[in-house]
Write a protein that holds these residues in place. Structure first.
Motif, PDB file in Angstrom:
ATOM      1  N   HIS A  87      -4.328  -3.795   4.015  1.00  0.00           N
ATOM      2  CA  HIS A  87      -5.194  -3.005   3.145  1.00  0.00           C
ATOM      3  C   HIS A  87      -4.591  -2.780   1.761  1.00  0.00           C
ATOM      4  N   PHE A  88      -3.278  -2.921   1.646  1.00  0.00           N
ATOM      5  CA  PHE A  88      -2.593  -2.486   0.437  1.00  0.00           C
ATOM      6  C   PHE A  88      -2.186  -3.625  -0.492  1.00  0.00           C
ATOM      7  N   VAL A  89      -2.397  -4.856  -0.056  1.00  0.00           N
ATOM      8  CA  VAL A  89      -2.138  -6.031  -0.895  1.00  0.00           C
ATOM      9  C   VAL A  89      -3.484  -6.650  -1.220  1.00  0.00           C
ATOM     10  N   PRO A  90      -3.907  -6.613  -2.492  1.00  0.00           N
ATOM     11  CA  PRO A  90      -5.289  -6.979  -2.828  1.00  0.00           C
ATOM     12  C   PRO A  90      -5.611  -8.466  -2.759  1.00  0.00           C
ATOM     13  N   GLN A  91      -4.615  -9.334  -2.751  1.00  0.00           N
ATOM     14  CA  GLN A  91      -4.900 -10.765  -2.766  1.00  0.00           C
ATOM     15  C   GLN A  91      -5.654 -11.201  -1.512  1.00  0.00           C
ATOM     16  N   THR A  92      -6.690 -12.005  -1.709  1.00  0.00           N
ATOM     17  CA  THR A  92      -7.471 -12.561  -0.609  1.00  0.00           C
ATOM     18  C   THR A  92      -6.775 -13.786  -0.037  1.00  0.00           C
ATOM     19  N   ILE A  93      -6.748 -13.891   1.299  1.00  0.00           N
ATOM     20  CA  ILE A  93      -6.155 -15.081   1.915  1.00  0.00           C
ATOM     21  C   ILE A  93      -7.196 -15.916   2.652  1.00  0.00           C
ATOM     22  N   GLY A  94      -8.472 -15.552   2.532  1.00  0.00           N
ATOM     23  CA  GLY A  94      -9.525 -16.338   3.159  1.00  0.00           C
ATOM     24  C   GLY A  94     -10.682 -15.447   3.572  1.00  0.00           C
ATOM     25  N   ASN A  95     -11.582 -16.014   4.361  1.00  0.00           N
ATOM     26  CA  ASN A  95     -12.728 -15.268   4.849  1.00  0.00           C
ATOM     27  C   ASN A  95     -12.843 -15.451   6.352  1.00  0.00           C
ATOM     28  N   LEU A  96     -13.229 -14.387   7.024  1.00  0.00           N
ATOM     29  CA  LEU A  96     -13.337 -14.421   8.481  1.00  0.00           C
ATOM     30  C   LEU A  96     -14.424 -15.386   8.928  1.00  0.00           C
ATOM     31  N   TYR A  97     -15.547 -15.382   8.219  1.00  0.00           N
ATOM     32  CA  TYR A  97     -16.744 -16.037   8.724  1.00  0.00           C
ATOM     33  C   TYR A  97     -16.824 -17.533   8.428  1.00  0.00           C
ATOM     34  N   ASP A  98     -15.950 -18.026   7.548  1.00  0.00           N
ATOM     35  CA  ASP A  98     -15.878 -19.488   7.382  1.00  0.00           C
ATOM     36  C   ASP A  98     -14.578 -20.033   7.957  1.00  0.00           C
ATOM     37  N   ASP A  99     -13.813 -19.147   8.602  1.00  0.00           N
ATOM     38  CA  ASP A  99     -12.565 -19.511   9.276  1.00  0.00           C
ATOM     39  C   ASP A  99     -11.464 -19.954   8.322  1.00  0.00           C
ATOM     40  N   SER A 100     -11.675 -19.738   7.013  1.00  0.00           N
ATOM     41  CA  SER A 100     -10.684 -20.195   6.039  1.00  0.00           C
ATOM     42  C   SER A 100      -9.386 -19.406   6.096  1.00  0.00           C
ATOM     43  N   PHE A 101      -9.416 -18.226   6.681  1.00  0.00           N
ATOM     44  CA  PHE A 101      -8.209 -17.394   6.734  1.00  0.00           C
ATOM     45  C   PHE A 101      -7.132 -17.985   7.627  1.00  0.00           C
ATOM     46  N   GLN A 121     -22.016  -4.978  12.723  1.00  0.00           N
ATOM     47  CA  GLN A 121     -22.625  -5.787  13.781  1.00  0.00           C
ATOM     48  C   GLN A 121     -22.244  -7.257  13.635  1.00  0.00           C
ATOM     49  N   ARG A 122     -22.137  -7.738  12.396  1.00  0.00           N
ATOM     50  CA  ARG A 122     -21.707  -9.123  12.167  1.00  0.00           C
ATOM     51  C   ARG A 122     -20.267  -9.310  12.646  1.00  0.00           C
ATOM     52  N   PHE A 123     -19.425  -8.334  12.327  1.00  0.00           N
ATOM     53  CA  PHE A 123     -18.025  -8.415  12.745  1.00  0.00           C
ATOM     54  C   PHE A 123     -17.910  -8.387  14.269  1.00  0.00           C
ATOM     55  N   THR A 124     -18.638  -7.499  14.913  1.00  0.00           N
ATOM     56  CA  THR A 124     -18.602  -7.411  16.369  1.00  0.00           C
ATOM     57  C   THR A 124     -19.077  -8.712  16.998  1.00  0.00           C
ATOM     58  N   GLY A 125     -20.091  -9.313  16.396  1.00  0.00           N
ATOM     59  CA  GLY A 125     -20.576 -10.593  16.887  1.00  0.00           C
ATOM     60  C   GLY A 125     -19.525 -11.678  16.767  1.00  0.00           C
ATOM     61  N   TRP A 126     -18.797 -11.678  15.645  1.00  0.00           N
ATOM     62  CA  TRP A 126     -17.734 -12.675  15.457  1.00  0.00           C
ATOM     63  C   TRP A 126     -16.662 -12.518  16.522  1.00  0.00           C
ATOM     64  N   VAL A 127     -16.253 -11.275  16.777  1.00  0.00           N
ATOM     65  CA  VAL A 127     -15.239 -11.045  17.805  1.00  0.00           C
ATOM     66  C   VAL A 127     -15.733 -11.555  19.155  1.00  0.00           C
ATOM     67  N   GLY A 128     -17.000 -11.280  19.462  1.00  0.00           N
ATOM     68  CA  GLY A 128     -17.547 -11.711  20.739  1.00  0.00           C
ATOM     69  C   GLY A 128     -17.569 -13.213  20.906  1.00  0.00           C
ATOM     70  N   GLU A 129     -17.730 -13.938  19.807  1.00  0.00           N
ATOM     71  CA  GLU A 129     -17.814 -15.393  19.871  1.00  0.00           C
ATOM     72  C   GLU A 129     -16.445 -16.065  19.896  1.00  0.00           C
ATOM     73  N   ASN A 130     -15.417 -15.385  19.404  1.00  0.00           N
ATOM     74  CA  ASN A 130     -14.100 -16.011  19.276  1.00  0.00           C
ATOM     75  C   ASN A 130     -13.224 -15.690  20.485  1.00  0.00           C
ATOM     76  N   THR A 131     -13.631 -16.248  21.608  1.00  0.00           N
ATOM     77  CA  THR A 131     -12.956 -15.954  22.869  1.00  0.00           C
ATOM     78  C   THR A 131     -11.669 -16.747  23.055  1.00  0.00           C
ATOM     79  N   SER A 132     -11.386 -17.701  22.178  1.00  0.00           N
ATOM     80  CA  SER A 132     -10.144 -18.470  22.311  1.00  0.00           C
ATOM     81  C   SER A 132      -8.936 -17.677  21.831  1.00  0.00           C
ATOM     82  N   ASP A 133      -9.182 -16.595  21.072  1.00  0.00           N
ATOM     83  CA  ASP A 133      -8.103 -15.726  20.603  1.00  0.00           C
ATOM     84  C   ASP A 133      -8.070 -14.445  21.421  1.00  0.00           C
ATOM     85  N   GLU A 134      -6.879 -13.893  21.598  1.00  0.00           N
ATOM     86  CA  GLU A 134      -6.761 -12.537  22.116  1.00  0.00           C
ATOM     87  C   GLU A 134      -6.716 -11.620  20.892  1.00  0.00           C
TER      88      GLU A 134
END
Length: 294
Positions: A223-237, A41-54
């Motif tokens: 999914h197959f490369v374990p290194q993190t490149i950021g987080n969705l919810y702080d926009d760091s990605f 539900q958090r992810f769906t909410g994020w998608v709904g709010e980020n209307t500047s991206d397709e």
């Protein structure tokens, strides 16, 4: 920008018990299911709010998502968002299907796997017929273990020509040329799955226009490369998004190597990359060899 997101939450339970799957008949606790629901539900909410991206979304749960109401609700909700180009899910299709009528059928799609030890072919085909009646986009596939070959031939014969039937090479299984030819007769694109693709140093869309998202918002290139490149919810990605070569020696899963540029699979699956539907039924007849293979 257009961004493709492969989402995988905490869900790890399935109603099937396939011998080749480590998540067969696994049960999540009530707490785990609540956590998965909240994460989705958090992810769906994020998608709904980020209307500047397709955006395009593929759900790739370890277990079966559509038997859970929150995945069905997410599919309906996301499909009706104007900035979402595609929302698709990998599923065994064991759930009821009437809810699909509430989706935007131009946006929603299904990557369906047939498991012969878990459901009769007649029952599975009736589900496919219902998807067709509803007007839903979908592909159908199987795991290429030897005992599935006869069933795969029968399924190919029973399905309309317009439905692509894919075959995944079984993990840890090697195929003689004769065996591969038998599977190739079922799925003309089987040669892409037969061998792991040599990927190290090769250009790949993951980490640039394609990302993997975990339930807590952790973003990886795939999914197959374990290194993190950021987080969705702080926009760091976003700062980490850029073209980059694959760091792994090989890639042997379709949801990975389809994004590997030298395979040319974006041309084969134009408009249907996430749901694994070739551009047209005729595209299935292409006999291009993989440009890189092990």
């Amino acid at each position: 920008m257009h961004l493709t997101m492969l989402y995988r939450g905490p869900l790890a339970s399935c109603d099937y018990d396939c011998a080749y799957c480590p998540f067969a008949k696994r049960r999540d606790s009530t707490q785990q299911l609540r956590a998965d629901r909240a994460a989705l539900q958090r992810f769906t909410g994020w998608v709904g709010e980020n209307t500047s991206d397709e955006l395009s979304v593929l759900f790739t749960p370890w277990g079966e998502g559509l038997v859970r109401s929150w995945y069905r609700e997410a599919m309906v909700s996301l499909s009706r968002m104007p900035h979402v180009r595609r929302v698709a899910i990998q599923t065994n299709l064991s759930c009821r299907l009437t809810w699909i009528a509430d989706c935007d059928l131009d946006t929603v799609a299904f990557w369906v796997t047939y498991h012969p030890t878990q459901v009769t072919q007649d029952r599975f085909l009736s589900k496919c017929a219902e998807l067709t009646r509803l007007g839903a986009r979908f592909s159908v596939g199987m795991v290429g273990v030897p005992e599935n070959l006869t069933g795969a031939r029968d399924l190919r014969e029973a399905l309309p020509d317009s439905i692509y039937l894919w075959v995944n090479a079984a993990d840890g299984h090697s195929y003689t040329d004769e065996q591969a030819a038998e599977w190739q007769a079922v799925d003309p694109l089987f040669h892409y799955s037969r061998h792991a693709h040599v990927s190290k140093g090769q250009p790949c869309r993951t980490g640039d226009t394609v990302i993997s998202v975990l339930g807590d918002g952790t973003v990886r290139r795939c999914h197959f490369v374990p290194q993190t490149i950021g987080n969705l919810y702080d926009d760091s990605f976003r700062a980490a998004l850029k073209p980059r070569p694959c760091p792994l020696s090989t890639c042997d899963c379709h949801i990975g190597y389809v994004h590997l540029e030298p395979t040319g699979l974006y041309d084969v699956f134009t408009g249907g990359v996430l749901e694994r539907i070739p551009t047209s039924p005729g595209a299935q007849q292409r006999t291009l060899l993989p440009l890189i293979e092990g």
